[in-house]
Design an enzyme around this catalytic site. Sequence first.
Site, PDB file in Angstrom:
ATOM      1  N   GLU A   1      23.311  60.838  57.532  1.00 24.73           N
ATOM      2  CA  GLU A   1      21.890  60.494  57.438  1.00 24.73           C
ATOM      3  C   GLU A   1      21.386  59.894  58.748  1.00 24.73           C
ATOM      4  O   GLU A   1      20.276  60.191  59.184  1.00 24.73           O
ATOM      5  CB  GLU A   1      21.626  59.532  56.276  1.00 24.73           C
TER       6      GLU A   1
ATOM      7  N   TYR B   1      14.976  54.411  53.792  1.00 25.81           N
ATOM      8  CA  TYR B   1      15.373  55.790  53.508  1.00 25.81           C
ATOM      9  C   TYR B   1      16.897  55.919  53.432  1.00 25.81           C
ATOM     10  O   TYR B   1      17.444  56.481  52.484  1.00 25.81           O
ATOM     11  CB  TYR B   1      14.813  56.741  54.584  1.00 25.81           C
TER      12      TYR B   1
ATOM     13  N   ASP C   1      11.586  61.043  52.534  1.00 21.90           N
ATOM     14  CA  ASP C   1      11.389  61.272  53.962  1.00 21.90           C
ATOM     15  C   ASP C   1      10.219  62.244  54.136  1.00 21.90           C
ATOM     16  O   ASP C   1       9.513  62.557  53.163  1.00 21.90           O
ATOM     17  CB  ASP C   1      12.678  61.799  54.618  1.00 21.90           C
TER      18      ASP C   1
END
Length: 340
Positions: free
Chosen positions: A43, A126, A144
Site C-alpha cells: 500500500e 487510507y 482512495d
Amino acid sequence: MPDVSSLRAALLDWYDAHARSLPWRAPPGSGMRTDPYRVWLSEVMLQQTTVPHAAPYFERFTARWPTVSDLAAVEDSDLMAAWAGLGYYARARNLLACARAVANEHGGVFPDSEAALLALPGVGAYTAAAVAAIAFDRPANVVDGNVERVMSRLFAVQTPLPAARPELKRLAALFVSDERPGDWPQALMDLGSGVCRPKSPSCELCPLAFGCEGLKTGEPARYPLKVKKAERPHRLGHAFVLRDGEGRIGLVRRPDKGLLGGMVGLPTSDWSATPDFMAPVDADWVEVGAVEHVFTHFSLTLTVHVGTGGGDFLWTEAEDALASLPTVFRKALERGLAGQ
Ligand code: SF4
C-alpha cells in the site's frame, strides 16, 4: 438510490472470477490472510506509483527483508538506495520509522485494529483501513481516489470534488460489512483500476452497471464532477509608443499601488471593458495592431499606437527599454517598433 446489498454481492461475484493476481494478495475466497507486512508495504508503494512499476520493487524488498523486523534493522542508506526510483523519499523514511515502531514497540507484530495502525508513524487513514481490512479481515472503509470515483458514478453524486469527499466516504461506508471485509476493498480497487477507469469506463463489462446512476445519465465519465475554474475576465486597453526627435521611447513610472505598481512602463489608458483613449500627449497617433497578455486574474488586449512628440517622460533608448520593461509592455513596444 441503488440497492447496496445487490451491488455488493455482484461485485464480490465478479471479483471471485476476475481478481488480479498480485504478489501481495491472497486469492479471493481462499480464506488465507495476507501477511500485514506485505499489505502495508504494497500500500505504501502503491500510493505513488502503479502496480506494474511497484511489483518488482515489492518482490525485491520482500526477498531481501522477509519480515518487518528485517526491514527495521536495515541501514537508512540501504533502504534509500533500494527505494530509488519509487520517488518521495519522505515516504521511505516514514516506512523505516513505521517498521522500527512495529519491531520495537509491538514485538515485530503489526497491531490488528485500524486505530492502533493509525497510531504508527507515517500510517494515514487510507493505509490503516486497508491493512485492517485486507490483512486482518476487519470491516473498514478503505477510500482512495479510485473508490471516490466509483462511488461518485454509482450514485451520480452532484457535488463536485473536493467538497464531495465526505459524501463519497459516507456512500462508501454503506458497503462496509462483516461479510468478506478483506475482499471488498480489493474488489473495489480492481474495478476502479480495470473497469471504472478515470477517462473511459468500460460500463459494458461492469458488474455494477445494473444499478449505476452515473451510467443512466449517459455520461458516466463526467463523474466525479469537478469545480469549473472561474473564467478569467477580459479587459481592453491602449498602449502608446511615443518617440522623441532622437528616437528614444517615452516611459512612465506606474503608481505604487495596483498591478505592476512602481514599475516603469509605456503610457497606457485604463484597462477595462470600455477603456478611454487617454493619450499621454497630443500627437498624430497611428494604430499599429494589438498584443495579448494574460495576468493571473484577467487577460488583456492592448491596442498599440505610435506617435512622435515630447514632454515629461523617462526618455529611454529602445534597446534599454526592451531589455528592462515588464513583459506586457515589452510586447507592446515590440509591436510599436515593428509597426513604425
Ligand atoms: S457502470 Fe460504468 S460508471 Fe458505473 S460503476 Fe460501472 S464502469 Fe463505473
